[in-house]
Scaffold this motif. Structure first.
Motif, PDB file in Angstrom:
ATOM      1  N   LEU A   1       0.825  -1.212   0.000  1.00 26.79           N
ATOM      2  CA  LEU A   1       0.000   0.000   0.000  1.00 26.79           C
ATOM      3  C   LEU A   1       0.855   1.257   0.000  1.00 26.79           C
ATOM      4  CD1 LEU A   1      -2.715  -1.020   2.610  1.00 26.79           C
ATOM      5  CD2 LEU A   1      -2.767  -1.290   0.132  1.00 26.79           C
ATOM      6  N   SER A   2       0.252   2.343  -0.472  1.00 26.92           N
ATOM      7  CA  SER A   2       0.924   3.645  -0.440  1.00 26.92           C
ATOM      8  C   SER A   2       0.801   4.229   0.971  1.00 26.92           C
ATOM      9  CB  SER A   2       0.287   4.587  -1.455  1.00 26.92           C
ATOM     10  OG  SER A   2      -0.998   4.992  -1.008  1.00 26.92           O
TER      11      SER A   2
ATOM     12  N   GLN B   1      -2.719   5.380   1.762  1.00 28.69           N
ATOM     13  CA  GLN B   1      -3.655   4.297   2.061  1.00 28.69           C
ATOM     14  C   GLN B   1      -3.458   3.773   3.479  1.00 28.69           C
ATOM     15  OE1 GLN B   1      -2.467   1.932  -1.352  1.00 28.69           O
ATOM     16  NE2 GLN B   1      -4.555   2.056  -2.175  1.00 28.69           N
TER      17      GLN B   1
ATOM     18  N   LEU C   1      -8.320  -3.682   4.215  1.00 26.76           N
ATOM     19  CA  LEU C   1      -6.987  -3.988   3.684  1.00 26.76           C
ATOM     20  C   LEU C   1      -7.114  -4.723   2.357  1.00 26.76           C
ATOM     21  CD1 LEU C   1      -3.961  -3.784   4.205  1.00 26.76           C
ATOM     22  CD2 LEU C   1      -4.099  -5.932   5.430  1.00 26.76           C
TER      23      LEU C   1
ATOM     24  N   ALA D   1      -8.188  -2.066  -0.263  1.00 28.05           N
ATOM     25  CA  ALA D   1      -7.137  -1.111  -0.597  1.00 28.05           C
ATOM     26  C   ALA D   1      -6.103  -1.780  -1.494  1.00 28.05           C
ATOM     27  CB  ALA D   1      -6.469  -0.602   0.671  1.00 28.05           C
TER      28      ALA D   1
END
Length: 120
Positions: free
Chosen positions: A97-98, A101, A117, A120
């Motif tokens: 993730l970024s 996020q 999660l 995302a």
């Protein structure tokens, strides 16, 4: 770079370009002020402009470093939380993730963390 790679200076080199810029602006302001004060240069406005730029840059550096540190703390907090709340192995998806996020997932309840999660 793998996590088991030997450490070297190149891996840890830090070149804080905003700090370099602030230093150049401050030195320029100081030289212009000295010239204005002792050599009769007409550089008082230049000195003040450069000093303003240096102060602005220093404030920006403080803000940038604070936000980066906050993001690192949130990432660590979420790694620990996911390891505690989620089944074994599922917390590894957090690395995909970024930062934005991950920050958004921080506000999820424990019950909905796994589902969010996945989304995302």
């Amino acid at each position: 770079m793998s996590q088991n790679a030997p450490q070297s200076f190149e891996q840890h080199a830090h070149h804080p370009v905003p700090t370099y810029i602030a230093t150049v602006l401050w030195l320029g302001a100081f030289v212009a002020w000295l010239g204005s004060r002792f050599l009769g240069w007409d550089a008082a406005d230049v000195s003040m402009g450069l000093l303003f730029g240096a102060v602005f840059m220093a404030l920006s550096i403080g803000r940038i470093y604070t936000v980066r540190l906050q993001d690192r703390i949130i990432l660590l907090e979420m790694k620990v939380r996911c390891a505690e709340v989620l089944p074994a192995g599922e917390d590894a998806r957090l690395a995909q993730l970024s930062p934005k996020q991950i920050v958004a997932l921080r506000f999820a309840s424990d019950a909905e963390l796994g589902g969010l999660l996945d989304r995302a």
